[in-house]
Design a protein around this motif. Structure first.
Motif, PDB file in Angstrom:
ATOM      1  N   VAL A 302       0.821  -1.206   0.000  1.00  0.00           N
ATOM      2  CA  VAL A 302       0.000   0.000   0.000  1.00  0.00           C
ATOM      3  C   VAL A 302       0.858   1.260   0.000  1.00  0.00           C
ATOM      4  CG1 VAL A 302      -2.060  -0.993   1.035  1.00  0.00           C
ATOM      5  CG2 VAL A 302      -0.217  -0.169   2.514  1.00  0.00           C
ATOM      6  N   HIS A 303       0.210   2.377  -0.357  1.00  0.00           N
ATOM      7  CA  HIS A 303       0.890   3.674  -0.279  1.00  0.00           C
ATOM      8  C   HIS A 303       1.269   3.955   1.170  1.00  0.00           C
ATOM      9  CE1 HIS A 303       2.126   7.576  -1.619  1.00  0.00           C
ATOM     10  NE2 HIS A 303       1.244   8.209  -0.874  1.00  0.00           N
ATOM     11  N   GLY A 304       0.324   3.801   2.099  1.00  0.00           N
ATOM     12  CA  GLY A 304       0.566   3.756   3.529  1.00  0.00           C
ATOM     13  C   GLY A 304       1.671   4.637   4.074  1.00  0.00           C
ATOM     14  N   THR A 305       1.486   5.955   4.047  1.00  0.00           N
ATOM     15  CA  THR A 305       2.574   6.861   4.383  1.00  0.00           C
ATOM     16  C   THR A 305       2.702   7.195   5.863  1.00  0.00           C
ATOM     17  OG1 THR A 305       1.141   8.748   3.925  1.00  0.00           O
ATOM     18  CG2 THR A 305       2.562   7.989   2.136  1.00  0.00           C
ATOM     19  N   SER A 306       1.725   6.853   6.670  1.00  0.00           N
ATOM     20  CA  SER A 306       1.688   7.202   8.093  1.00  0.00           C
ATOM     21  C   SER A 306       1.157   8.611   8.313  1.00  0.00           C
ATOM     22  CB  SER A 306       3.075   7.048   8.741  1.00  0.00           C
ATOM     23  OG  SER A 306       3.050   7.273  10.126  1.00  0.00           O
ATOM     24  N   THR A 307       0.308   9.074   7.413  1.00  0.00           N
ATOM     25  CA  THR A 307      -0.337  10.376   7.591  1.00  0.00           C
ATOM     26  C   THR A 307      -1.760  10.172   8.113  1.00  0.00           C
ATOM     27  OG1 THR A 307      -0.995  10.384   5.260  1.00  0.00           O
ATOM     28  CG2 THR A 307       1.015  11.566   5.836  1.00  0.00           C
ATOM     29  N   PRO A 308      -2.261  11.131   8.873  1.00  0.00           N
ATOM     30  CA  PRO A 308      -3.586  10.959   9.482  1.00  0.00           C
ATOM     31  C   PRO A 308      -4.705  10.698   8.477  1.00  0.00           C
ATOM     32  CG  PRO A 308      -2.410  12.723  10.592  1.00  0.00           C
ATOM     33  CD  PRO A 308      -1.564  12.329   9.404  1.00  0.00           C
ATOM     34  N   LEU A 309      -4.734  11.431   7.358  1.00  0.00           N
ATOM     35  CA  LEU A 309      -5.831  11.291   6.407  1.00  0.00           C
ATOM     36  C   LEU A 309      -5.617  10.149   5.418  1.00  0.00           C
ATOM     37  CD1 LEU A 309      -6.568  15.054   5.581  1.00  0.00           C
ATOM     38  CD2 LEU A 309      -7.721  13.569   7.229  1.00  0.00           C
ATOM     39  N   GLY A 310      -4.408  10.032   4.877  1.00  0.00           N
ATOM     40  CA  GLY A 310      -4.147   9.025   3.849  1.00  0.00           C
ATOM     41  C   GLY A 310      -4.347   7.611   4.331  1.00  0.00           C
ATOM     42  N   ASP A 311      -3.980   7.356   5.578  1.00  0.00           N
ATOM     43  CA  ASP A 311      -4.075   6.001   6.095  1.00  0.00           C
ATOM     44  C   ASP A 311      -5.507   5.585   6.420  1.00  0.00           C
ATOM     45  OD1 ASP A 311      -1.362   6.010   5.880  1.00  0.00           O
ATOM     46  OD2 ASP A 311      -0.945   5.504   7.963  1.00  0.00           O
ATOM     47  N   ILE A 312      -6.430   6.521   6.394  1.00  0.00           N
ATOM     48  CA  ILE A 312      -7.843   6.187   6.528  1.00  0.00           C
ATOM     49  C   ILE A 312      -8.476   5.975   5.149  1.00  0.00           C
ATOM     50  CG2 ILE A 312     -10.104   7.089   7.225  1.00  0.00           C
ATOM     51  CD1 ILE A 312      -8.708   8.448   9.575  1.00  0.00           C
ATOM     52  N   ALA A 313      -8.082   6.825   4.188  1.00  0.00           N
ATOM     53  CA  ALA A 313      -8.689   6.759   2.861  1.00  0.00           C
ATOM     54  C   ALA A 313      -8.316   5.494   2.098  1.00  0.00           C
ATOM     55  CB  ALA A 313      -8.294   7.993   2.052  1.00  0.00           C
ATOM     56  N   GLU A 314      -7.064   5.060   2.196  1.00  0.00           N
ATOM     57  CA  GLU A 314      -6.639   3.909   1.382  1.00  0.00           C
ATOM     58  C   GLU A 314      -7.327   2.612   1.785  1.00  0.00           C
ATOM     59  OE1 GLU A 314      -2.606   2.017  -0.643  1.00  0.00           O
ATOM     60  OE2 GLU A 314      -2.400   3.379   1.066  1.00  0.00           O
ATOM     61  N   PRO A 315      -7.435   2.274   3.071  1.00  0.00           N
ATOM     62  CA  PRO A 315      -8.202   1.065   3.415  1.00  0.00           C
ATOM     63  C   PRO A 315      -9.653   1.117   2.943  1.00  0.00           C
ATOM     64  CG  PRO A 315      -6.856   1.732   5.269  1.00  0.00           C
ATOM     65  CD  PRO A 315      -6.761   2.835   4.258  1.00  0.00           C
ATOM     66  N   LYS A 316     -10.263   2.302   2.983  1.00  0.00           N
ATOM     67  CA  LYS A 316     -11.622   2.427   2.450  1.00  0.00           C
ATOM     68  C   LYS A 316     -11.646   2.098   0.962  1.00  0.00           C
ATOM     69  CE  LYS A 316     -13.479   5.971   5.600  1.00  0.00           C
ATOM     70  NZ  LYS A 316     -14.007   7.359   5.677  1.00  0.00           N
ATOM     71  N   THR A 365       4.391  -4.437   8.173  1.00  0.00           N
ATOM     72  CA  THR A 365       4.186  -3.027   8.513  1.00  0.00           C
ATOM     73  C   THR A 365       4.645  -2.897   9.957  1.00  0.00           C
ATOM     74  OG1 THR A 365       2.205  -2.926   7.113  1.00  0.00           O
ATOM     75  CG2 THR A 365       2.514  -1.157   8.721  1.00  0.00           C
ATOM     76  N   ILE A 366       5.828  -2.320  10.170  1.00  0.00           N
ATOM     77  CA  ILE A 366       6.346  -2.263  11.537  1.00  0.00           C
ATOM     78  C   ILE A 366       5.772  -1.056  12.294  1.00  0.00           C
ATOM     79  CG2 ILE A 366       8.440  -3.468  10.855  1.00  0.00           C
ATOM     80  CD1 ILE A 366       9.947  -0.778  11.260  1.00  0.00           C
ATOM     81  N   ASN A 367       6.081  -0.990  13.550  1.00  0.00           N
ATOM     82  CA  ASN A 367       5.725   0.135  14.416  1.00  0.00           C
ATOM     83  C   ASN A 367       4.221   0.261  14.656  1.00  0.00           C
ATOM     84  OD1 ASN A 367       8.447   0.857  14.567  1.00  0.00           O
ATOM     85  ND2 ASN A 367       8.287   2.193  12.771  1.00  0.00           N
ATOM     86  N   HIS A 368       3.557  -0.876  14.734  1.00  0.00           N
ATOM     87  CA  HIS A 368       2.135  -0.814  15.102  1.00  0.00           C
ATOM     88  C   HIS A 368       1.990  -1.083  16.590  1.00  0.00           C
ATOM     89  CE1 HIS A 368      -2.179  -0.847  14.584  1.00  0.00           C
ATOM     90  NE2 HIS A 368      -2.215  -1.914  15.376  1.00  0.00           N
ATOM     91  N   PHE A 369       1.359  -0.139  17.279  1.00  0.00           N
ATOM     92  CA  PHE A 369       1.182  -0.242  18.723  1.00  0.00           C
ATOM     93  C   PHE A 369      -0.284  -0.184  19.134  1.00  0.00           C
ATOM     94  CE2 PHE A 369       5.246   1.817  17.795  1.00  0.00           C
ATOM     95  CZ  PHE A 369       6.124   0.948  18.417  1.00  0.00           C
ATOM     96  N   THR A 370      -1.065   0.675  18.452  1.00  0.00           N
ATOM     97  CA  THR A 370      -2.447   0.890  18.869  1.00  0.00           C
ATOM     98  C   THR A 370      -3.358   0.922  17.655  1.00  0.00           C
ATOM     99  OG1 THR A 370      -1.615   2.287  20.671  1.00  0.00           O
ATOM    100  CG2 THR A 370      -3.974   2.397  20.199  1.00  0.00           C
ATOM    101  N   ASP A 371      -4.408   0.117  17.671  1.00  0.00           N
ATOM    102  CA  ASP A 371      -5.379   0.127  16.574  1.00  0.00           C
ATOM    103  C   ASP A 371      -6.076   1.478  16.478  1.00  0.00           C
ATOM    104  OD1 ASP A 371      -4.805  -2.486  15.955  1.00  0.00           O
ATOM    105  OD2 ASP A 371      -6.574  -3.323  16.937  1.00  0.00           O
ATOM    106  N   ASP A 372      -6.342   1.898  15.258  1.00  0.00           N
ATOM    107  CA  ASP A 372      -7.116   3.115  15.015  1.00  0.00           C
ATOM    108  C   ASP A 372      -8.568   2.706  14.813  1.00  0.00           C
ATOM    109  OD1 ASP A 372      -8.383   5.386  14.000  1.00  0.00           O
ATOM    110  OD2 ASP A 372      -6.628   6.025  12.855  1.00  0.00           O
ATOM    111  N   PRO A 373      -9.485   3.195  15.620  1.00  0.00           N
ATOM    112  CA  PRO A 373     -10.890   2.791  15.470  1.00  0.00           C
ATOM    113  C   PRO A 373     -11.504   3.205  14.142  1.00  0.00           C
ATOM    114  CG  PRO A 373     -10.668   4.589  17.066  1.00  0.00           C
ATOM    115  CD  PRO A 373      -9.287   4.106  16.767  1.00  0.00           C
ATOM    116  N   GLU A 374     -10.867   4.141  13.426  1.00  0.00           N
ATOM    117  CA  GLU A 374     -11.382   4.555  12.119  1.00  0.00           C
ATOM    118  C   GLU A 374     -10.919   3.646  10.984  1.00  0.00           C
ATOM    119  OE1 GLU A 374     -11.934   8.756  11.163  1.00  0.00           O
ATOM    120  OE2 GLU A 374     -10.688   9.205  12.916  1.00  0.00           O
ATOM    121  N   ILE A 375     -10.071   2.661  11.290  1.00  0.00           N
ATOM    122  CA  ILE A 375      -9.556   1.724  10.286  1.00  0.00           C
ATOM    123  C   ILE A 375     -10.032   0.325  10.646  1.00  0.00           C
ATOM    124  CG2 ILE A 375      -7.482   0.748   9.235  1.00  0.00           C
ATOM    125  CD1 ILE A 375      -6.053   3.386   9.908  1.00  0.00           C
TER     126      ILE A 375
END
Length: 413
Positions: A302-316, A365-375
């Motif tokens: 994925v593009h998956g840049t670690s930005t607040p908006l992009g990481d919500i839009a791409e999974p959608k 995908t490294i550095n995952h610590f906490t799930d985002d409820p919006e994803i």
């Protein structure tokens, strides 16, 4: 018209995880972060004081010492990766028909270091410019100089579409070969934007992570506490070759490129469409181009840049495109390790996708610590650890400022 098959016969890269394809792939499999405090300049006054820099890169491995000063770093990186790819391909440059060999390169910015240094010197030190200023700075020069280096007289141009640049370059190379207009291309991209202008420019947009106390965990795609991307630099080069041409010379074949898609968000200068409409469209176009169904795809880089908006839009967008199959996909963002190489991102992520298919390994995908409820947590983002999986098709996404979207599909050979 019957399209010709296009295969990948050579790879090369210099990037934050290593100065060869093997080092890069080992770093990805082992979940290594390329982020560290910036080493090449004083960044004490910057909001972000870390990045994913190249390490131990010596341009004189690829060009004579006296020639180094004539080129911007982004061109030196292009020389390195393209030379590796040519060497890896086993091409005989003495017998190759160079009229049917070309270079299509990607760069989002080009010679930013040169531009910054020359303008700064003009204002502070000397009221004149270096005669190499323009040819070092322009975004097309790396591709032009690579063609000169190898004598390739076929199609030669540069795609400039921000972070989608290298993927657009690969799609164009793919199209020229499958339509019979060329036998092979050096394609990919390079970028060198880790400097005062690059860091300050992206900081002013609030695009970069400011996690200065812990750089190695700063790039955290899809994590609830992500705060921006981490700047990366480097280059990736691939040899795309017509299948029969490759077979005739007994080439080693890494994989096949089978489809490409291009679309626009038509939404905002820098923000993605929040519903992922353009991203979903580009994946659909790529699937249609490849002549396969969504269910055929096994892995998405994925593009998956670690930005607040992009990481919500791409999974959608993935859910919109793939429906229930989205939950059977393996997904990962290798930017969590390499940082974001901007115009070169599609090249190294294409290489990662090809090697994932070849070896049956999904990089994490490294550095995952906490799930985002919006994803949607039911999606498999391959968090924190690589996994083995037999795969046939991989899809690679890159999306750029301006709403530029590009998707490339690779097939295991």
């Amino acid at each position: 018209m019957e399209f010709k098959r296009v295969v990948i016969t050579g790879l090369g890269t210099v990037n934050p995880l290593g100065n060869s394809v093997q080092e890069f792939w080992e770093g990805l499999k082992n979940g290594v972060s390329g982020a560290a405090p910036v080493s090449r300049m004083d960044v004490d006054l910057h909001k972000t004081r870390f990045a994913c820099e190249l390490k131990n890169f010596d341009p004189t491995d690829y060009v004579e010492k006296k020639e180094v000063r004539k080129h911007d770093p982004y061109t030196l990186y292009a020389f390195a990766s393209s030379q590796q790819a040519i060497d890896d391909s086993g091409l005989d440059l003495e017998t190759l028909n160079k009229d049917r060999a070309g270079v299509i390169w990607g760069a989002g910015i080009g010679g930013l270091q040169t531009f910054y240094e020359e303008v700064r010197a003009y204002n502070l030190e000397r009221p004149k410019f270096n005669p190499f200023f323009i040819p070092k700075m322009i975004a097309n020069i790396a591709g032009g100089l690579v063609s000169i280096r190898f004598g390739f007289r076929g199609p030669n141009f540069t795609t400039v579409s921000a972070c989608a640049s290298a993927s657009h370059a690969m799609i164009e190379a793919f199209n020229y070969i499958r339509m019979g207009k060329a036998d092979l291309f050096i394609t990919g991209g390079s970028e060198a934007a880790i400097n005062d202008a690059g860091l300050c420019g992206f900081n002013s947009m609030r695009a970069l992570s400011t996690r200065n106390d812990d750089p190695t965990t700063a790039s955290r795609p899809f994590d609830k506490d992500r705060d921006g991307f981490v700047m990366g630099e480097g280059s990736g080069a691939l040899i795309f070759e017509e299948y029969e041409h490759a077979k005739a010379r007994g080439a080693k074949i890494y994989g096949e490129i089978v489809g490409g898609g291009m679309s626009a968000d038509a939404y905002h200068m820098t923000a993605p469409d929040p519903e992922g409409r353009g991203a979903s469209l580009v994946m659909n176009w790529a699937l249609e181009d490849a002549g396969i169904q969504p269910e055929n795809i096994d892995y998405i880089n994925v593009h998956g840049t670690s930005t607040p908006l992009g990481d919500i839009a791409e999974p959608k967008a993935i859910q919109k495109c793939f429906g229930d199959h989205a939950y059977k996909l393996s997904i990962s963002s290798t930017k969590s390790m390499t940082g974001h190489l901007l115009g070169a991102a599609g090249a190294i992520e294409g290489i990662a996708s090809i090697l994932a298919l070849r070896d049956g390994i999904v990089p994490p995908t490294i550095n995952h610590f906490t799930d985002d409820p919006e994803i949607d947590s039911r999606l498999d983002f391959t968090f924190n650890k690589a996994k083995e999986r037999e795969m046939t098709y991989a899809l690679s996404n890159t999306f750029g400022f301006g709403g530029h979207n590009a998707t490339v599909i690779f097939k295991k050979y």
